[in-house]
Structures are given as structure tokens and as C-alpha cells.
Scaffold this motif. Structure first.
Motif, PDB file in Angstrom:
ATOM      1  N   GLU A 123       4.415   6.234   1.529  1.00 46.26           N
ATOM      2  CA  GLU A 123       5.714   5.749   1.083  1.00 46.26           C
ATOM      3  C   GLU A 123       6.359   6.844   0.236  1.00 46.26           C
ATOM      4  O   GLU A 123       5.701   7.450  -0.613  1.00 46.26           O
ATOM      5  CB  GLU A 123       5.572   4.468   0.271  1.00 46.26           C
ATOM      6  CG  GLU A 123       5.045   3.291   1.078  1.00 46.26           C
ATOM      7  CD  GLU A 123       5.917   2.975   2.272  1.00 46.26           C
ATOM      8  OE1 GLU A 123       7.127   2.736   2.098  1.00 46.26           O
ATOM      9  OE2 GLU A 123       5.376   2.970   3.399  1.00 46.26           O
ATOM     10  N   ASN A 124       7.625   7.127   0.491  1.00 51.66           N
ATOM     11  CA  ASN A 124       8.349   8.155  -0.257  1.00 51.66           C
ATOM     12  C   ASN A 124       8.811   7.539  -1.576  1.00 51.66           C
ATOM     13  O   ASN A 124       9.608   6.606  -1.586  1.00 51.66           O
ATOM     14  CB  ASN A 124       9.544   8.650   0.572  1.00 51.66           C
ATOM     15  CG  ASN A 124      10.223   9.837  -0.055  1.00 51.66           C
ATOM     16  OD1 ASN A 124       9.875  10.262  -1.146  1.00 51.66           O
ATOM     17  ND2 ASN A 124      11.208  10.371   0.644  1.00 51.66           N
ATOM     18  N   ASP A 125       8.314   8.073  -2.679  1.00 50.15           N
ATOM     19  CA  ASP A 125       8.705   7.529  -3.979  1.00 50.15           C
ATOM     20  C   ASP A 125      10.083   8.016  -4.412  1.00 50.15           C
ATOM     21  O   ASP A 125      10.599   7.597  -5.434  1.00 50.15           O
ATOM     22  CB  ASP A 125       7.656   7.832  -5.046  1.00 50.15           C
ATOM     23  CG  ASP A 125       7.379   9.315  -5.238  1.00 50.15           C
ATOM     24  OD1 ASP A 125       7.929  10.131  -4.466  1.00 50.15           O
ATOM     25  OD2 ASP A 125       6.607   9.648  -6.145  1.00 50.15           O
ATOM     26  N   ARG A 126      10.669   8.887  -3.641  1.00 47.01           N
ATOM     27  CA  ARG A 126      12.025   9.378  -3.920  1.00 47.01           C
ATOM     28  C   ARG A 126      12.967   8.874  -2.828  1.00 47.01           C
ATOM     29  O   ARG A 126      13.585   9.660  -2.114  1.00 47.01           O
ATOM     30  CB  ARG A 126      12.050  10.892  -3.957  1.00 47.01           C
ATOM     31  CG  ARG A 126      11.227  11.474  -5.067  1.00 47.01           C
ATOM     32  CD  ARG A 126      11.346  12.974  -5.062  1.00 47.01           C
ATOM     33  NE  ARG A 126      10.497  13.544  -6.084  1.00 47.01           N
ATOM     34  CZ  ARG A 126      10.104  14.785  -6.093  1.00 47.01           C
ATOM     35  NH1 ARG A 126      10.475  15.591  -5.123  1.00 47.01           N
ATOM     36  NH2 ARG A 126       9.341  15.228  -7.049  1.00 47.01           N
ATOM     37  N   ASP A 148      16.185  13.435   0.857  1.00 44.99           N
ATOM     38  CA  ASP A 148      15.526  14.020   2.016  1.00 44.99           C
ATOM     39  C   ASP A 148      14.202  14.636   1.581  1.00 44.99           C
ATOM     40  O   ASP A 148      14.080  15.142   0.461  1.00 44.99           O
ATOM     41  CB  ASP A 148      16.404  15.110   2.641  1.00 44.99           C
ATOM     42  CG  ASP A 148      17.453  14.542   3.573  1.00 44.99           C
ATOM     43  OD1 ASP A 148      17.242  13.445   4.112  1.00 44.99           O
ATOM     44  OD2 ASP A 148      18.481  15.207   3.777  1.00 44.99           O
ATOM     45  N   PRO A 149      13.208  14.634   2.466  1.00 43.32           N
ATOM     46  CA  PRO A 149      11.942  15.281   2.125  1.00 43.32           C
ATOM     47  C   PRO A 149      12.130  16.790   1.990  1.00 43.32           C
ATOM     48  O   PRO A 149      13.018  17.368   2.614  1.00 43.32           O
ATOM     49  CB  PRO A 149      11.033  14.938   3.314  1.00 43.32           C
ATOM     50  CG  PRO A 149      11.952  14.561   4.416  1.00 43.32           C
ATOM     51  CD  PRO A 149      13.215  14.061   3.798  1.00 43.32           C
ATOM     52  N   ALA A 196       0.851  -1.193   0.000  1.00 40.81           N
ATOM     53  CA  ALA A 196       0.000   0.000   0.000  1.00 40.81           C
ATOM     54  C   ALA A 196       0.889   1.247   0.000  1.00 40.81           C
ATOM     55  O   ALA A 196       1.827   1.343   0.780  1.00 40.81           O
ATOM     56  CB  ALA A 196      -0.914   0.013   1.229  1.00 40.81           C
ATOM     57  N   ASP A 197       0.602   2.185  -0.885  1.00 43.51           N
ATOM     58  CA  ASP A 197       1.386   3.425  -0.967  1.00 43.51           C
ATOM     59  C   ASP A 197       1.027   4.420   0.123  1.00 43.51           C
ATOM     60  O   ASP A 197       1.840   5.251   0.502  1.00 43.51           O
ATOM     61  CB  ASP A 197       1.195   4.089  -2.334  1.00 43.51           C
ATOM     62  CG  ASP A 197       1.829   3.278  -3.452  1.00 43.51           C
ATOM     63  OD1 ASP A 197       2.942   2.773  -3.249  1.00 43.51           O
ATOM     64  OD2 ASP A 197       1.196   3.163  -4.513  1.00 43.51           O
ATOM     65  N   GLN A 198      -0.229   4.357   0.594  1.00 43.58           N
ATOM     66  CA  GLN A 198      -0.672   5.226   1.676  1.00 43.58           C
ATOM     67  C   GLN A 198      -1.453   4.380   2.675  1.00 43.58           C
ATOM     68  O   GLN A 198      -2.265   3.547   2.288  1.00 43.58           O
ATOM     69  CB  GLN A 198      -1.573   6.346   1.168  1.00 43.58           C
ATOM     70  CG  GLN A 198      -0.872   7.293   0.220  1.00 43.58           C
ATOM     71  CD  GLN A 198      -1.756   8.456  -0.180  1.00 43.58           C
ATOM     72  OE1 GLN A 198      -2.610   8.901   0.588  1.00 43.58           O
ATOM     73  NE2 GLN A 198      -1.549   8.956  -1.386  1.00 43.58           N
TER      74      GLN A 198
END
Length: 175
Positions: free
Chosen positions: A82-85, A89-90, A66-68
Motif C-alpha cells: 500500500e502506498n502511504d503517500r 506518483d511513485p 494489511a500494508d503488504q
């Protein structure tokens, strides 16, 4: 387009790990709340983290792909994405945009030391590390009980005087 921060003041706290940022922010948050402010908190984590643990439904569904994942109860809810990068860093602005601005008066940020925003450096000479402020013009104050090691330096605020820190934040954020 850069968001308009006038509607929601942001003040950050930066320092090496082990300097007492979180302890200071806990005391500061309580003091700001006692003066009637609604405070948001954004922490930059340098490692992976989970809001839940293996064996819990939400953890297992997220681990399955699940992505979220949104956890919700009568008292609170939390959205985990989930961070796709991965490996990056955010972005501070992207994270600040996620707050419900109409429900806050101020956001305190812990970390994001390389981002461009007003920061207070927590400095402890006992850590034996060089201060950040000589290389970061966006550090607006130094919270320390030690003499500043480099001159010139930003205004110095004693770590033990929470009311002085609160007054400084009120003046800087124009609260």
C-alpha cells in the motif's frame, strides 16, 4: 544518494495513452530476450490496480488493512504494498531499487515521463498531440513512422524496425 545505474541500464518509453507503447515494448522485450538479455519491466500506472480480485484471500486480507501482501506460487511471486503517500506518483529511483539487479541486464520503463532518465518517445502524428521531445532533453530518440514535427529532433528510429531499436538500446546502454 543516487543509485549507480551503470550496473543496471534503464531505458524508458514515453508517449500519450493510445500511442502503442505497450505493444512496442512487448515486441522489444521478446527481441532483447532473444539476444540473451534478462529484461525487467517497470510500468507507471495512472490509476489504482489490484493483482487479485474481490473474494480471493489475499485481496480480502489487503482490503482488511494489511500494508503488504505477498502472493507466492511455484512459478512466481508478487509483493503488493500500500502506498502511504496516496495522491503522489511513485518515485522512479525507489521503484528501480526494488528490482533484483543481479538477475537483470536491463530495465525497460513505461511512463515516468517527468522523471530524469534516458527515454525514447513513441510519436504518432495521428493522435494529434504535440511531441514531448522539444521540452525534455532526456529524450534520446524518437520512435515513429511519421516525420518529426519539430526541429531539431533526437535520432529517429522506425517503429516497425525492432532490430534497429534493439541496436540503439544496446549502444546507449553499452550492453
Amino acid at each position: 544518494m543516487v543509485p549507480d545505474r551503470r550496473a543496471l541500464p534503464v531505458v524508458g518509453f514515453v508517449a500519450p495513452s493510445g500511442s502503442g507503447k505497450t505493444t512496442l515494448l512487448r515486441r522489444l522485450t521478446a527481441a532483447l530476450q532473444s539476444r540473451g538479455l534478462r529484461v525487467g519491466y517497470l510500468k507507471h500506472a495512472h490509476h489504482s490496480f489490484d493483482l487479485d480480485r474481490p473474494g480471493k484471500d489475499s485481496y480480502e486480507i489487503r482490503a482488511a488493512g494489511a500494508d503488504q501482501t505477498l502472493l507466492a506460487s511455484r512459478e512466481r511471486w508478487a509483493l503488493q504494498m500500500e502506498n502511504d503517500r496516496t495522491g503522489e506518483d511513485p518515485d522512479l529511483e525507489a521503484m528501480l531499487a526494488r528490482f533484483e539487479r543481479d538477475r537483470l541486464d536491463l530495465v525497460l520503463v513505461e511512463g515516468f515521463k517527468h522523471a530524469h532518465y534516458p527515454k525514447i518517445e513513441v510519436y504518432r502524428a495521428a493522435l494529434g498531440q504535440a511531441p514531448f521531445y522539444p521540452d525534455d532533453p532526456e529524450i534520446i530518440a524518437l520512435a515513429t513512422d511519421d516525420p518529426p514535427p519539430v526541429f531539431p529532433h533526437p535520432p529517429v528510429l522506425p517503429l516497425t524496425e525492432i532490430d534497429a531499436l534493439v541496436d540503439f538500446i544496446f549502444s546507449q546502454a553499452r550492453l
